[in-house]
Design a protein around this motif. Structure first.
Motif, PDB file in Angstrom:
ATOM      1  N   GLU A 219     -11.659   1.435  -7.681  1.00  0.00           N
ATOM      2  CA  GLU A 219     -10.743   0.509  -7.007  1.00  0.00           C
ATOM      3  C   GLU A 219     -10.238  -0.579  -7.952  1.00  0.00           C
ATOM      4  N   ARG A 220     -11.142  -1.138  -8.720  1.00  0.00           N
ATOM      5  CA  ARG A 220     -10.748  -2.221  -9.630  1.00  0.00           C
ATOM      6  C   ARG A 220      -9.775  -1.718 -10.691  1.00  0.00           C
TER       7      ARG A 220
ATOM      8  N   ALA B  45       0.834  -1.201   0.000  1.00  0.00           N
ATOM      9  CA  ALA B  45       0.000   0.000   0.000  1.00  0.00           C
ATOM     10  C   ALA B  45       0.870   1.253   0.000  1.00  0.00           C
TER      11      ALA B  45
ATOM     12  N   ARG C  92      -6.760  -5.636  -4.948  1.00  0.00           N
ATOM     13  CA  ARG C  92      -7.719  -4.604  -4.517  1.00  0.00           C
ATOM     14  C   ARG C  92      -7.595  -4.285  -3.029  1.00  0.00           C
ATOM     15  N   PRO C  93      -7.300  -5.282  -2.157  1.00  0.00           N
ATOM     16  CA  PRO C  93      -7.097  -4.930  -0.744  1.00  0.00           C
ATOM     17  C   PRO C  93      -5.943  -3.941  -0.549  1.00  0.00           C
TER      18      PRO C  93
ATOM     19  N   THR D  76     -13.377  10.622   0.011  1.00  0.00           N
ATOM     20  CA  THR D  76     -14.286   9.648  -0.580  1.00  0.00           C
ATOM     21  C   THR D  76     -15.717  10.116  -0.370  1.00  0.00           C
TER      22      THR D  76
ATOM     23  N   THR E 100     -13.686   8.537  -5.314  1.00  0.00           N
ATOM     24  CA  THR E 100     -12.594   9.160  -4.556  1.00  0.00           C
ATOM     25  C   THR E 100     -12.006  10.307  -5.355  1.00  0.00           C
TER      26      THR E 100
ATOM     27  N   LEU F  48      -5.865   3.849  -0.288  1.00  0.00           N
ATOM     28  CA  LEU F  48      -6.839   4.935  -0.317  1.00  0.00           C
ATOM     29  C   LEU F  48      -7.217   5.389   1.091  1.00  0.00           C
ATOM     30  N   LYS F  49      -7.305   4.441   2.010  1.00  0.00           N
ATOM     31  CA  LYS F  49      -7.589   4.798   3.404  1.00  0.00           C
ATOM     32  C   LYS F  49      -6.456   5.642   3.979  1.00  0.00           C
TER      33      LYS F  49
ATOM     34  N   VAL G  18      -4.996  -1.648  -2.744  1.00  0.00           N
ATOM     35  CA  VAL G  18      -5.529  -0.347  -3.187  1.00  0.00           C
ATOM     36  C   VAL G  18      -6.429   0.238  -2.105  1.00  0.00           C
ATOM     37  N   ARG G  19      -7.254  -0.618  -1.505  1.00  0.00           N
ATOM     38  CA  ARG G  19      -8.181  -0.147  -0.462  1.00  0.00           C
ATOM     39  C   ARG G  19      -7.407   0.432   0.719  1.00  0.00           C
ATOM     40  N   ASP G  20      -6.365  -0.260   1.128  1.00  0.00           N
ATOM     41  CA  ASP G  20      -5.544   0.235   2.248  1.00  0.00           C
ATOM     42  C   ASP G  20      -4.846   1.546   1.881  1.00  0.00           C
TER      43      ASP G  20
END
Length: 262
Positions: free
Chosen positions: A39-40, A14, A50-51, A68, A74, A57-58, A53-55
């Motif tokens: 995200e995709r 990340a 994707r996890p 967001t 986002t 972005l957080k 990317v999710r982390d």
């Protein structure tokens, strides 16, 4: 948005994603309000899961770099913010010296930006400037005052981007936010006269020509000449407005309003 993110080659964490997005924000590639891909799509461009990317972005959101919006994706956060607190903006907006100081600041900084742009602009930079210049000339030919005024700020922002100096870029963006908000002066005052519109277009063309030709001394002088003209035009517009106000009051006081309107 076109593909601007690069495949992460090594650890694929990340932090790698965060670092790349941070640099794109710093370099001005993505700007305030720009929407990031989903995200995709981000996972595909970065070639990570994707996890991850999710982390990322957080983490970016926690740092205040992205926001967001539920159902809205986002977006790049307002990383420029307000240069001055609202009470101070109210004070300086009413102060003539502050307006003069603002133009003095722009004269020097924009001169430096134009000089650096002439030295450093790439082929892609010149292509971007050419597109903006064509749009400005088209708006001028159509007599689209509002569009031409908006492109004016976009043009100066682009010159700052072509200088390839991160601090200068964001300093100028803060400066132009004050201009766009009309804190120091109303651009409509300057653009009101057709003659002024012609002069301003020619001055933007002079800056553009010097930057594209790679002539830093001429570019710097063209930028300074532009601000000198803006200052003179602003002062003249304010004087004309004040003269009109005084003459109207004088006419009214002397009982000529009825006769004048008859």
């Amino acid at each position: 948005m076109n593909e601007i993110f690069s495949r992460i080659e090594h650890s694929r964490t990340a932090d790698d994603v965060v670092g790349q997005v941070e640099m794109l924000i710093l370099e001005g590639v993505v700007r305030v309000g720009d929407r990031l891909p989903g995200e995709r799509e981000l996972a595909r461009q970065f070639d990570v899961s994707r996890p991850i990317v999710r982390d990322a972005l957080k983490a970016l959101e926690a740092r205040g770099l992205v926001v967001t919006r539920p159902g809205g994706g986002t977006h790049v956060a307002d990383v420029i913010g307000e240069v001055f607190a609202p009470p101070v903006m109210d004070l300086i907006g009413q102060n003539r010296k502050a307006a003069a100081d603002y133009l003095e600041y722009r004269r020097e900084v924009e001169g430096i930006a134009a000089e650096l742009a002439a030295r450093r602009a790439t082929g892609d930079d010149r292509a971007l400037l050419s597109a903006i210049m064509r749009r400005m000339e088209d708006a001028h030919a159509r007599g689209d005052f509002e569009d031409e005024v908006a492109i004016d700020v976009e043009f100066h922002n682009a010159i700052g981007e072509c200088a390839h100096n991160i601090v200068l870029l964001h300093t100028l963006r803060s400066c132009y936010r004050l201009l766009a908000d009309g804190v120091f002066l109303s651009r409509s005052l300057i653009y009101a006269a057709p003659a002024a519109q012609d002069v301003l277009l020619a001055q933007h063309r002079a800056i553009y020509d010097a930057v594209v030709a790679g002539e830093p001394v001429r570019a710097r002088q063209a930028a300074r000449d532009h601000i000198d003209y803006v200052e003179r035009a602003m002062n003249e517009a304010e004087r004309s407005g004040e003269w009109q106000r005084v003459s109207r009051l004088r006419l009214r006081q002397r009982g000529g309003a009825t006769a004048a309107s008859a």
